[in-house]
Design an enzyme around this catalytic site. Structure first.
Site, PDB file in Angstrom:
ATOM      1  N   SER A  53      27.521 -26.672  14.899  1.00 20.69           N
ATOM      2  CA  SER A  53      26.062 -26.538  16.070  1.00 20.69           C
ATOM      3  C   SER A  53      26.301 -27.874  16.787  1.00 20.69           C
ATOM      4  O   SER A  53      26.033 -27.380  17.891  1.00 20.69           O
ATOM      5  CB  SER A  53      25.173 -26.807  15.057  1.00 20.69           C
ATOM      6  OG  SER A  53      25.199 -25.677  14.439  1.00 20.69           O
ATOM      7  N   SER A  73      18.411 -26.447  15.117  1.00 19.09           N
ATOM      8  CA  SER A  73      19.762 -25.684  15.495  1.00 19.09           C
ATOM      9  C   SER A  73      20.036 -24.153  14.689  1.00 19.09           C
ATOM     10  O   SER A  73      20.608 -23.704  14.130  1.00 19.09           O
ATOM     11  CB  SER A  73      20.406 -26.639  14.188  1.00 19.09           C
ATOM     12  OG  SER A  73      21.553 -26.250  15.011  1.00 19.09           O
ATOM     13  N   LYS A  79      22.643 -33.778  20.032  1.00 19.62           N
ATOM     14  CA  LYS A  79      22.615 -31.953  18.253  1.00 19.62           C
ATOM     15  C   LYS A  79      23.592 -32.998  16.800  1.00 19.62           C
ATOM     16  O   LYS A  79      24.867 -33.593  17.535  1.00 19.62           O
ATOM     17  CB  LYS A  79      23.208 -30.987  19.166  1.00 19.62           C
ATOM     18  CG  LYS A  79      23.532 -29.780  18.646  1.00 19.62           C
ATOM     19  CD  LYS A  79      22.364 -29.636  18.332  1.00 19.62           C
ATOM     20  CE  LYS A  79      22.467 -28.117  16.866  1.00 19.62           C
ATOM     21  NZ  LYS A  79      21.970 -28.985  15.565  1.00 19.62           N
ATOM     22  N   LYS A  84      25.960 -26.109  20.413  1.00 20.78           N
ATOM     23  CA  LYS A  84      24.660 -26.147  20.730  1.00 20.78           C
ATOM     24  C   LYS A  84      23.979 -26.867  22.298  1.00 20.78           C
ATOM     25  O   LYS A  84      23.752 -26.619  22.663  1.00 20.78           O
ATOM     26  CB  LYS A  84      23.426 -25.941  20.219  1.00 20.78           C
ATOM     27  CG  LYS A  84      24.042 -24.587  19.002  1.00 20.78           C
ATOM     28  CD  LYS A  84      22.694 -24.316  17.822  1.00 20.78           C
ATOM     29  CE  LYS A  84      22.667 -23.219  17.247  1.00 20.78           C
ATOM     30  NZ  LYS A  84      23.138 -23.645  15.762  1.00 20.78           N
TER      31      LYS A  84
END
Length: 171
Positions: free
Chosen positions: A6, A59, A166, A9
């Site tokens: 993730s 997320s 993130k 992102k």
């Protein structure tokens, strides 16, 4: 190079914020998404700002896909833009194949490249504000859907000096 999960992102957010205005309203298309989601519904209309909160706080994989779906030329062109961003930031050991960070062949990065990407992203005041948010709510344009979002980064709001960015992991 390893699977970036993730943390992908971060690039998704940078591409989205460089193309869309935060106030722009996007329509959720057909989604078949696994993992962390906001529970977006096909046909729902939601602001880019709300999607960015879903993307970076919760997320949400569905938020990543909606941003990509609504990009000119769709998801494929969005991923191309992610790779152009990587090249412009000289992330020599990074390649993206999807906006959410799903484990796929040729979707990879390194710790050094991700640190460079995160350092660039945190300089954006909007993104810095979003990743530092412990909890929030976003609402669909018609007011019918309220999404309560909790930051996946468990250090945000709990450890002094943590600015947020993130997180990501893969199995």
């Amino acid at each position: 190079p390893l699977l970036p999960a993730s943390t992908t992102k971060i690039a998704t957010a940078l591409v989205a914020i460089s193309h869309f205005s935060q106030a722009e309203i996007l329509t959720v298309g057909k989604l078949d998404i696994d993992g962390q989601v906001m529970d977006l519904v096909e046909g729902e209309q939601i602001s880019v700002r709300s999607l960015l909160y879903g993307l970076l706080v919760a997320s949400a994989n569905d938020a990543a896909e909606v941003l990509a779906q609504n990009y000119p030329g769709g998801r494929e062109n969005f991923v191309l833009a992610m790779n152009k961003l990587a090249k412009s930031l000289e992330l020599a050991n990074t390649h993206f194949t999807n906006p959410a960070g799903f484990d796929e062949y040729l979707h990879f990065s390194t710790a050094e490249d991700l640190a460079r990407l995160a350092s660039f992203a945190i300089q954006n005041k909007v993104l810095a504000e979003i990743v530092a948010t412990p909890k929030t709510e976003v609402v669909s344009e018609d007011g019918k859907t309220v999404n309560k979002l909790t930051n996946i980064n468990e250090l945000v709001g709990k450890v002094p000096g943590v600015l947020g960015i993130k997180t990501g992991w893969t199995i």
